[in-house]
Write an enzyme that holds these catalytic residues in place. Structure first.
Site, short mmCIF file in Angstrom:
data_model
loop_
_atom_site.label_atom_id
_atom_site.label_comp_id
_atom_site.label_asym_id
_atom_site.label_seq_id
_atom_site.Cartn_x
_atom_site.Cartn_y
_atom_site.Cartn_z
N ARG A 68 0.84 -1.21 0.00
CA ARG A 68 0.00 0.00 0.00
C ARG A 68 0.87 1.25 0.00
NH1 ARG A 68 -2.11 1.88 4.51
NH2 ARG A 68 -2.64 -0.15 5.37
N TYR A 121 -13.18 17.40 -16.90
CA TYR A 121 -13.67 16.03 -16.78
C TYR A 121 -14.78 15.97 -15.71
CZ TYR A 121 -13.73 11.02 -16.06
OH TYR A 121 -14.14 9.72 -15.96
N ASP A 193 -4.14 18.79 -16.01
CA ASP A 193 -4.57 17.44 -16.41
C ASP A 193 -4.18 17.27 -17.89
OD1 ASP A 193 -5.93 15.16 -17.26
OD2 ASP A 193 -7.59 15.48 -15.87
N LYS A 218 -6.24 6.19 -20.22
CA LYS A 218 -6.50 6.63 -21.59
C LYS A 218 -5.28 6.34 -22.46
CE LYS A 218 -10.18 7.89 -19.47
NZ LYS A 218 -10.41 9.23 -18.94
C1 LIG Z 1 -10.82 9.71 -17.68
C2 LIG Z 1 -10.31 11.01 -17.19
C3 LIG Z 1 -10.07 11.22 -15.83
C4 LIG Z 1 -10.39 10.17 -14.78
O1 LIG Z 1 -9.60 9.04 -14.94
P1 LIG Z 1 -10.06 7.55 -14.49
O2 LIG Z 1 -8.83 6.75 -14.79
O3 LIG Z 1 -11.24 7.19 -15.30
O4 LIG Z 1 -10.36 7.62 -13.03
C5 LIG Z 1 -9.55 12.44 -15.45
N1 LIG Z 1 -9.28 13.41 -16.36
C6 LIG Z 1 -9.51 13.24 -17.67
C7 LIG Z 1 -9.20 14.34 -18.61
C8 LIG Z 1 -10.03 12.04 -18.14
O5 LIG Z 1 -10.27 11.88 -19.45
#
Ligand SMILES: *Cc1c(COP(=O)(O)O)cnc(C)c1O
Length: 410
Positions: A68, A121, A193, A218
Protein backbone atom coordinates in the site's frame (compact mmCIF):
# COMPACT_ATOMS: atom_id res chain seq x y z
CA UNK A 1 3.90 27.89 -7.37
CA UNK A 2 6.29 25.40 -5.85
CA UNK A 3 9.96 26.08 -5.27
CA UNK A 4 11.74 23.01 -3.90
CA UNK A 5 13.30 20.85 -6.56
CA UNK A 6 15.24 17.62 -6.45
CA UNK A 7 16.82 15.45 -9.09
CA UNK A 8 15.76 11.87 -9.84
CA UNK A 9 17.46 9.41 -7.52
CA UNK A 10 20.14 7.19 -9.03
CA UNK A 11 19.27 3.67 -10.09
CA UNK A 12 20.73 1.05 -12.41
CA UNK A 13 18.93 1.18 -15.72
CA UNK A 14 18.93 -0.60 -19.04
CA UNK A 15 22.31 0.13 -20.64
CA UNK A 16 22.18 3.80 -19.75
CA UNK A 17 25.36 5.83 -19.43
CA UNK A 18 23.72 9.27 -19.59
CA UNK A 19 20.26 10.68 -20.04
CA UNK A 20 21.14 12.19 -23.45
CA UNK A 21 19.33 9.43 -25.33
CA UNK A 22 16.14 10.32 -23.47
CA UNK A 23 15.78 13.63 -25.27
CA UNK A 24 13.66 11.85 -27.83
CA UNK A 25 10.31 10.76 -26.44
CA UNK A 26 10.35 7.58 -28.54
CA UNK A 27 13.48 6.50 -26.65
CA UNK A 28 12.38 7.77 -23.26
CA UNK A 29 9.09 5.89 -23.49
CA UNK A 30 10.88 2.57 -24.05
CA UNK A 31 14.10 2.96 -22.05
CA UNK A 32 13.50 5.83 -19.62
CA UNK A 33 13.73 4.81 -15.97
CA UNK A 34 13.65 1.09 -16.76
CA UNK A 35 15.81 -1.14 -14.59
CA UNK A 36 17.30 -4.54 -15.29
CA UNK A 37 16.24 -7.25 -12.89
CA UNK A 38 19.59 -7.86 -11.12
CA UNK A 39 19.01 -11.59 -10.75
CA UNK A 40 17.71 -12.65 -14.16
CA UNK A 41 18.63 -9.60 -16.30
CA UNK A 42 15.18 -9.96 -17.80
CA UNK A 43 14.71 -7.09 -20.31
CA UNK A 44 11.07 -6.66 -19.30
CA UNK A 45 10.72 -5.92 -15.61
CA UNK A 46 9.04 -8.72 -13.64
CA UNK A 47 5.74 -8.21 -11.81
CA UNK A 48 6.22 -8.04 -8.06
CA UNK A 49 2.76 -9.31 -7.25
CA UNK A 50 3.22 -9.22 -3.49
CA UNK A 51 1.60 -7.49 -0.56
CA UNK A 52 4.55 -7.60 1.80
CA UNK A 53 8.33 -7.99 2.10
CA UNK A 54 10.54 -9.93 4.53
CA UNK A 55 12.42 -7.63 6.89
CA UNK A 56 16.02 -8.44 7.97
CA UNK A 57 15.61 -7.45 11.62
CA UNK A 58 13.67 -5.23 14.02
CA UNK A 59 14.08 -1.48 13.78
CA UNK A 60 15.62 -1.31 10.31
CA UNK A 61 13.14 0.00 7.75
CA UNK A 62 13.79 -1.62 4.37
CA UNK A 63 12.84 0.21 1.15
CA UNK A 64 9.76 -1.96 0.70
CA UNK A 65 7.55 -2.89 3.63
CA UNK A 66 3.94 -3.17 2.41
CA UNK A 67 2.51 -2.66 -1.09
CA UNK A 68 0.00 0.00 0.00
CA UNK A 69 3.04 2.27 0.50
CA UNK A 70 5.46 1.12 -2.22
CA UNK A 71 5.83 -1.72 -4.68
CA UNK A 72 8.78 -2.37 -7.04
CA UNK A 73 6.59 -2.74 -10.17
CA UNK A 74 4.67 0.43 -9.35
CA UNK A 75 7.99 2.17 -8.77
CA UNK A 76 9.24 0.98 -12.17
CA UNK A 77 6.20 2.64 -13.76
CA UNK A 78 6.82 5.81 -11.75
CA UNK A 79 10.46 6.01 -12.90
CA UNK A 80 9.36 5.45 -16.50
CA UNK A 81 6.66 8.14 -16.34
CA UNK A 82 9.08 10.59 -14.68
CA UNK A 83 11.73 9.97 -17.36
CA UNK A 84 9.26 10.61 -20.19
CA UNK A 85 7.85 13.72 -18.54
CA UNK A 86 11.28 15.08 -17.55
CA UNK A 87 10.11 15.60 -13.96
CA UNK A 88 11.85 14.04 -10.94
CA UNK A 89 8.84 12.68 -9.06
CA UNK A 90 5.97 10.49 -10.24
CA UNK A 91 3.37 8.65 -8.20
CA UNK A 92 1.03 6.07 -9.71
CA UNK A 93 -2.58 5.59 -8.58
CA UNK A 94 -5.31 3.02 -9.09
CA UNK A 95 -7.30 5.43 -11.29
CA UNK A 96 -7.10 8.95 -12.64
CA UNK A 97 -9.74 9.99 -10.10
CA UNK A 98 -7.65 8.53 -7.26
CA UNK A 99 -4.74 10.68 -8.46
CA UNK A 100 -6.87 13.85 -8.64
CA UNK A 101 -8.37 13.12 -5.19
CA UNK A 102 -4.87 12.71 -3.73
CA UNK A 103 -3.78 15.96 -5.35
CA UNK A 104 -6.70 17.86 -3.81
CA UNK A 105 -6.27 16.27 -0.36
CA UNK A 106 -2.52 17.01 -0.46
CA UNK A 107 -2.95 20.68 -1.35
CA UNK A 108 -6.06 22.05 0.42
CA UNK A 109 -7.61 22.14 3.86
CA UNK A 110 -10.84 23.66 5.23
CA UNK A 111 -11.41 27.30 4.17
CA UNK A 112 -9.00 27.01 1.25
CA UNK A 113 -10.08 27.73 -2.30
CA UNK A 114 -9.65 25.97 -5.66
CA UNK A 115 -9.90 27.33 -9.18
CA UNK A 116 -10.85 24.83 -11.85
CA UNK A 117 -11.38 25.02 -15.62
CA UNK A 118 -15.11 25.34 -16.38
CA UNK A 119 -14.90 22.69 -19.08
CA UNK A 120 -13.40 19.80 -17.16
CA UNK A 121 -13.67 16.03 -16.78
CA UNK A 122 -17.04 15.30 -15.14
CA UNK A 123 -15.51 13.26 -12.30
CA UNK A 124 -13.26 16.17 -11.33
CA UNK A 125 -16.22 18.52 -10.97
CA UNK A 126 -18.16 15.84 -9.03
CA UNK A 127 -15.22 15.42 -6.63
CA UNK A 128 -14.90 19.16 -6.03
CA UNK A 129 -18.66 19.80 -5.72
CA UNK A 130 -19.92 16.71 -3.88
CA UNK A 131 -16.95 15.52 -1.81
CA UNK A 132 -14.59 18.47 -1.31
CA UNK A 133 -17.08 21.36 -0.99
CA UNK A 134 -18.84 19.84 2.08
CA UNK A 135 -15.40 19.65 3.74
CA UNK A 136 -15.18 23.45 3.54
CA UNK A 137 -13.19 24.00 0.35
CA UNK A 138 -14.84 26.18 -2.28
CA UNK A 139 -14.22 25.87 -6.01
CA UNK A 140 -14.59 28.63 -8.57
CA UNK A 141 -14.99 27.44 -12.15
CA UNK A 142 -13.51 29.77 -14.73
CA UNK A 143 -12.79 29.70 -18.43
CA UNK A 144 -9.07 28.91 -18.06
CA UNK A 145 -8.42 29.88 -21.69
CA UNK A 146 -8.89 33.44 -20.36
CA UNK A 147 -5.82 34.10 -18.16
CA UNK A 148 -7.37 37.34 -16.91
CA UNK A 149 -10.40 35.42 -15.63
CA UNK A 150 -8.14 33.02 -13.71
CA UNK A 151 -6.19 35.89 -12.15
CA UNK A 152 -9.44 37.67 -11.25
CA UNK A 153 -10.68 34.52 -9.46
CA UNK A 154 -7.53 34.22 -7.30
CA UNK A 155 -8.09 34.63 -3.56
CA UNK A 156 -5.51 34.80 -0.77
CA UNK A 157 -6.46 31.21 0.15
CA UNK A 158 -6.45 29.78 -3.36
CA UNK A 159 -4.15 26.78 -3.08
CA UNK A 160 -4.81 24.91 -6.32
CA UNK A 161 -5.50 25.96 -9.91
CA UNK A 162 -6.56 22.87 -11.85
CA UNK A 163 -6.56 23.23 -15.61
CA UNK A 164 -7.49 20.81 -18.36
CA UNK A 165 -6.18 21.58 -21.84
CA UNK A 166 -7.42 20.86 -24.42
CA UNK A 167 -10.78 20.89 -22.65
CA UNK A 168 -13.30 18.05 -22.77
CA UNK A 169 -15.20 18.02 -25.10
CA UNK A 170 -14.79 21.43 -26.75
CA UNK A 171 -10.98 21.13 -27.11
CA UNK A 172 -10.60 24.76 -26.07
CA UNK A 173 -6.93 25.41 -25.27
CA UNK A 174 -5.56 27.16 -22.17
CA UNK A 175 -2.25 29.02 -22.47
CA UNK A 176 -0.07 27.20 -19.92
CA UNK A 177 2.94 29.51 -20.23
CA UNK A 178 0.78 32.57 -19.57
CA UNK A 179 -0.96 30.84 -16.64
CA UNK A 180 2.40 29.80 -15.17
CA UNK A 181 3.66 33.39 -15.43
CA UNK A 182 0.46 34.81 -13.94
CA UNK A 183 0.64 32.46 -10.91
CA UNK A 184 4.38 32.81 -10.28
CA UNK A 185 3.99 35.06 -7.24
CA UNK A 186 0.90 33.37 -5.81
CA UNK A 187 1.10 30.40 -3.42
CA UNK A 188 -1.45 28.45 -5.49
CA UNK A 189 -0.08 25.41 -7.32
CA UNK A 190 -0.80 25.10 -11.04
CA UNK A 191 -1.89 21.55 -11.87
CA UNK A 192 -2.54 20.49 -15.46
CA UNK A 193 -4.57 17.44 -16.41
CA UNK A 194 -2.55 16.32 -19.45
CA UNK A 195 -4.56 13.15 -20.12
CA UNK A 196 -5.63 14.17 -23.64
CA UNK A 197 -2.16 14.88 -25.04
CA UNK A 198 0.36 13.17 -22.70
CA UNK A 199 4.05 14.05 -22.47
CA UNK A 200 4.43 12.87 -26.07
CA UNK A 201 2.60 15.98 -27.30
CA UNK A 202 2.65 18.49 -24.42
CA UNK A 203 4.96 19.10 -21.46
CA UNK A 204 3.13 21.25 -18.88
CA UNK A 205 6.14 21.01 -16.54
CA UNK A 206 8.25 22.94 -19.07
CA UNK A 207 5.57 25.63 -19.34
CA UNK A 208 5.19 26.47 -15.65
CA UNK A 209 2.94 23.77 -14.21
CA UNK A 210 3.78 22.50 -10.71
CA UNK A 211 1.91 19.24 -11.09
CA UNK A 212 1.03 17.16 -14.14
CA UNK A 213 -2.04 14.96 -13.73
CA UNK A 214 -2.95 11.83 -15.69
CA UNK A 215 -5.60 9.28 -16.15
CA UNK A 216 -3.20 6.64 -17.51
CA UNK A 217 -6.35 4.66 -18.35
CA UNK A 218 -6.50 6.63 -21.59
CA UNK A 219 -3.56 7.13 -23.97
CA UNK A 220 -0.74 5.98 -21.65
CA UNK A 221 -2.14 2.48 -21.28
CA UNK A 222 -3.68 3.03 -24.68
CA UNK A 223 -5.24 -0.39 -25.20
CA UNK A 224 -8.38 -0.26 -23.01
CA UNK A 225 -6.94 -2.81 -20.58
CA UNK A 226 -6.03 -1.06 -17.30
CA UNK A 227 -7.30 1.78 -15.16
CA UNK A 228 -4.68 4.05 -13.65
CA UNK A 229 -3.64 7.56 -12.73
CA UNK A 230 -0.48 9.51 -12.03
CA UNK A 231 0.79 12.74 -10.51
CA UNK A 232 4.16 14.20 -11.55
CA UNK A 233 5.97 17.12 -10.00
CA UNK A 234 9.33 18.74 -9.34
CA UNK A 235 8.18 19.70 -5.82
CA UNK A 236 9.72 17.31 -3.28
CA UNK A 237 7.67 18.68 -0.36
CA UNK A 238 4.44 18.19 -2.26
CA UNK A 239 5.36 14.62 -3.15
CA UNK A 240 5.77 13.84 0.55
CA UNK A 241 2.20 15.01 1.20
CA UNK A 242 0.99 13.05 -1.82
CA UNK A 243 2.72 9.94 -0.44
CA UNK A 244 1.01 10.41 2.92
CA UNK A 245 -2.42 10.71 1.27
CA UNK A 246 -1.81 7.76 -1.05
CA UNK A 247 -0.57 5.48 1.73
CA UNK A 248 -3.39 6.52 4.07
CA UNK A 249 -6.27 6.33 1.63
CA UNK A 250 -5.00 3.20 -0.13
CA UNK A 251 -5.04 4.72 -3.60
CA UNK A 252 -1.83 3.19 -4.98
CA UNK A 253 -1.74 1.45 -8.37
CA UNK A 254 -1.77 -2.36 -8.35
CA UNK A 255 1.37 -4.22 -9.51
CA UNK A 256 -0.51 -5.93 -12.35
CA UNK A 257 -2.02 -2.71 -13.74
CA UNK A 258 1.35 -0.93 -13.31
CA UNK A 259 2.97 -3.66 -15.40
CA UNK A 260 0.29 -3.41 -18.12
CA UNK A 261 0.68 0.38 -18.14
CA UNK A 262 4.48 0.03 -18.50
CA UNK A 263 3.92 -2.06 -21.62
CA UNK A 264 1.45 0.43 -23.09
CA UNK A 265 3.79 3.33 -22.36
CA UNK A 266 6.49 1.98 -24.69
CA UNK A 267 4.57 2.85 -27.85
CA UNK A 268 2.93 6.05 -26.53
CA UNK A 269 4.89 8.54 -28.71
CA UNK A 270 4.34 6.43 -31.83
CA UNK A 271 0.65 6.03 -31.05
CA UNK A 272 0.14 9.74 -30.31
CA UNK A 273 1.62 10.61 -33.73
CA UNK A 274 -0.72 8.12 -35.40
CA UNK A 275 -3.76 9.21 -33.33
CA UNK A 276 -3.02 12.85 -34.29
CA UNK A 277 -2.62 12.03 -37.97
CA UNK A 278 -5.80 9.96 -38.06
CA UNK A 279 -7.85 12.51 -36.10
CA UNK A 280 -6.70 15.36 -38.35
CA UNK A 281 -7.66 13.33 -41.43
CA UNK A 282 -11.12 12.53 -40.01
CA UNK A 283 -11.65 16.15 -38.87
CA UNK A 284 -10.84 17.48 -42.34
CA UNK A 285 -13.27 15.00 -43.86
CA UNK A 286 -16.05 15.87 -41.37
CA UNK A 287 -15.68 19.55 -42.25
CA UNK A 288 -16.79 18.80 -45.80
CA UNK A 289 -20.00 16.98 -44.76
CA UNK A 290 -23.23 18.99 -45.14
CA UNK A 291 -24.87 17.16 -42.16
CA UNK A 292 -22.06 18.40 -39.88
CA UNK A 293 -22.55 21.92 -38.53
CA UNK A 294 -19.22 22.37 -36.74
CA UNK A 295 -15.94 20.53 -36.22
CA UNK A 296 -13.43 21.28 -33.48
CA UNK A 297 -9.86 20.03 -33.87
CA UNK A 298 -6.80 22.06 -32.84
CA UNK A 299 -4.96 21.52 -36.13
CA UNK A 300 -7.82 22.72 -38.37
CA UNK A 301 -7.44 26.13 -40.01
CA UNK A 302 -10.90 26.98 -38.62
CA UNK A 303 -9.88 26.28 -34.98
CA UNK A 304 -10.05 29.65 -33.17
CA UNK A 305 -6.92 29.02 -31.07
CA UNK A 306 -4.91 27.35 -33.81
CA UNK A 307 -1.76 29.47 -33.25
CA UNK A 308 -1.72 28.84 -29.49
CA UNK A 309 -2.32 25.11 -30.02
CA UNK A 310 0.58 24.92 -32.51
CA UNK A 311 2.85 26.78 -30.11
CA UNK A 312 1.98 24.68 -27.08
CA UNK A 313 1.32 21.21 -28.53
CA UNK A 314 3.44 18.93 -30.69
CA UNK A 315 0.31 17.48 -32.30
CA UNK A 316 -3.42 17.89 -32.40
CA UNK A 317 -4.14 14.72 -30.42
CA UNK A 318 -6.70 12.04 -31.12
CA UNK A 319 -9.97 13.75 -30.21
CA UNK A 320 -12.34 15.43 -32.63
CA UNK A 321 -15.58 17.06 -31.48
CA UNK A 322 -18.34 17.78 -33.98
CA UNK A 323 -22.03 18.65 -34.07
CA UNK A 324 -24.77 17.44 -36.39
CA UNK A 325 -27.77 19.17 -37.86
CA UNK A 326 -30.89 18.41 -35.83
CA UNK A 327 -31.36 17.30 -32.24
CA UNK A 328 -31.12 14.35 -29.87
CA UNK A 329 -33.02 12.10 -32.28
CA UNK A 330 -30.48 12.73 -35.07
CA UNK A 331 -27.61 11.96 -32.67
CA UNK A 332 -29.30 8.69 -31.71
CA UNK A 333 -29.91 7.64 -35.32
CA UNK A 334 -26.33 8.51 -36.25
CA UNK A 335 -24.68 6.46 -33.48
CA UNK A 336 -27.05 3.54 -34.04
CA UNK A 337 -26.00 3.39 -37.71
CA UNK A 338 -22.29 3.12 -36.85
CA UNK A 339 -20.69 -0.31 -37.05
CA UNK A 340 -16.93 0.13 -36.62
CA UNK A 341 -17.01 3.24 -34.43
CA UNK A 342 -18.16 2.17 -30.96
CA UNK A 343 -20.40 4.19 -28.65
CA UNK A 344 -18.63 4.19 -25.26
CA UNK A 345 -17.68 6.47 -22.38
CA UNK A 346 -13.91 6.35 -22.82
CA UNK A 347 -11.16 7.65 -25.06
CA UNK A 348 -7.51 7.29 -25.90
CA UNK A 349 -7.08 3.73 -27.07
CA UNK A 350 -6.60 1.77 -30.29
CA UNK A 351 -10.36 1.42 -30.99
CA UNK A 352 -12.25 4.43 -32.37
CA UNK A 353 -14.91 5.37 -29.83
CA UNK A 354 -17.68 7.93 -29.93
CA UNK A 355 -19.22 9.64 -26.91
CA UNK A 356 -22.39 11.72 -26.62
CA UNK A 357 -21.28 14.30 -24.00
CA UNK A 358 -24.78 15.73 -23.30
CA UNK A 359 -26.07 12.41 -21.96
CA UNK A 360 -22.81 10.67 -21.01
CA UNK A 361 -19.71 12.55 -19.76
CA UNK A 362 -21.55 15.84 -19.13
CA UNK A 363 -25.00 14.46 -18.24
CA UNK A 364 -24.66 15.89 -14.71
CA UNK A 365 -24.65 19.47 -16.04
CA UNK A 366 -27.88 21.42 -16.46
CA UNK A 367 -28.96 22.16 -20.07
CA UNK A 368 -28.02 25.81 -19.50
CA UNK A 369 -24.54 24.86 -18.23
CA UNK A 370 -24.07 22.60 -21.26
CA UNK A 371 -25.10 25.31 -23.72
CA UNK A 372 -22.75 27.76 -21.98
CA UNK A 373 -19.91 25.27 -22.53
CA UNK A 374 -20.79 24.66 -26.18
CA UNK A 375 -22.19 21.15 -25.64
CA UNK A 376 -25.29 20.65 -27.79
CA UNK A 377 -27.64 17.65 -28.03
CA UNK A 378 -25.99 16.86 -31.37
CA UNK A 379 -22.40 17.30 -30.15
CA UNK A 380 -20.35 14.11 -30.45
CA UNK A 381 -16.79 13.45 -29.30
CA UNK A 382 -14.81 11.06 -31.42
CA UNK A 383 -11.69 9.39 -30.00
CA UNK A 384 -10.02 8.46 -33.26
CA UNK A 385 -8.21 5.17 -32.86
CA UNK A 386 -5.53 3.44 -34.86
CA UNK A 387 -7.67 1.65 -37.45
CA UNK A 388 -7.18 2.80 -41.05
CA UNK A 389 -8.83 6.21 -41.51
CA UNK A 390 -10.51 5.02 -44.75
CA UNK A 391 -12.44 2.48 -42.69
CA UNK A 392 -13.35 4.99 -39.97
CA UNK A 393 -14.47 7.55 -42.56
CA UNK A 394 -16.58 5.07 -44.53
CA UNK A 395 -18.34 4.06 -41.29
CA UNK A 396 -19.06 7.72 -40.47
CA UNK A 397 -20.17 8.33 -44.07
CA UNK A 398 -22.62 5.45 -43.95
CA UNK A 399 -24.10 6.73 -40.66
CA UNK A 400 -24.42 10.27 -42.02
CA UNK A 401 -26.09 8.77 -45.09
CA UNK A 402 -28.63 6.97 -42.90
CA UNK A 403 -29.40 10.35 -41.34
CA UNK A 404 -30.15 12.16 -44.59
CA UNK A 405 -32.09 9.20 -46.08
CA UNK A 406 -34.44 9.19 -43.08
CA UNK A 407 -34.77 12.96 -43.33
CA UNK A 408 -35.99 12.60 -46.90
CA UNK A 409 -38.52 9.94 -45.86
CA UNK A 410 -39.81 12.13 -43.03
C1 LIG B 1 -10.82 9.71 -17.68
C2 LIG B 1 -10.31 11.01 -17.19
C3 LIG B 1 -10.07 11.22 -15.83
C4 LIG B 1 -10.39 10.17 -14.78
O1 LIG B 1 -9.60 9.04 -14.94
P1 LIG B 1 -10.06 7.55 -14.49
O2 LIG B 1 -8.83 6.75 -14.79
O3 LIG B 1 -11.24 7.19 -15.30
O4 LIG B 1 -10.36 7.62 -13.03
C5 LIG B 1 -9.55 12.44 -15.45
N1 LIG B 1 -9.28 13.41 -16.36
C6 LIG B 1 -9.51 13.24 -17.67
C7 LIG B 1 -9.20 14.34 -18.61
C8 LIG B 1 -10.03 12.04 -18.14
O5 LIG B 1 -10.27 11.88 -19.45
Amino acid sequence: MARSTTQPSGHSSLGRSSSVAWRHPETAAIRGGRTLDPETRSVVAPIHQTTTYAQPTIGEAPEFTYSRAHNPTVQELERALAALEGLPHARAFSTGMAAITALVLATVRADDHVICSDVVYGGTARLLDQIVAPLGVRTTYVDSSDVGAVVAALEPRTRLVLVETPANPTLKVSDLGALGDALRDHPALLAVDNTFLTAALQKPGDLGADVVVYSTTKYIDGHNVSLGGALLTHDSELVERIDLVRKTTGAIQSPWNAWLTLNGLKTLPLRMKAHSHNAHTVAQWLQRCPEVTSVSYPWLASFPQRDLARRQQLGGGGLVTFSLNGGLEESRRFVEALELVTLAEDLGATETLITHPATMTHGDLSPAQRTERGILDTTLRLSVGLEHTDDVISDLEKALGALSRREQVA
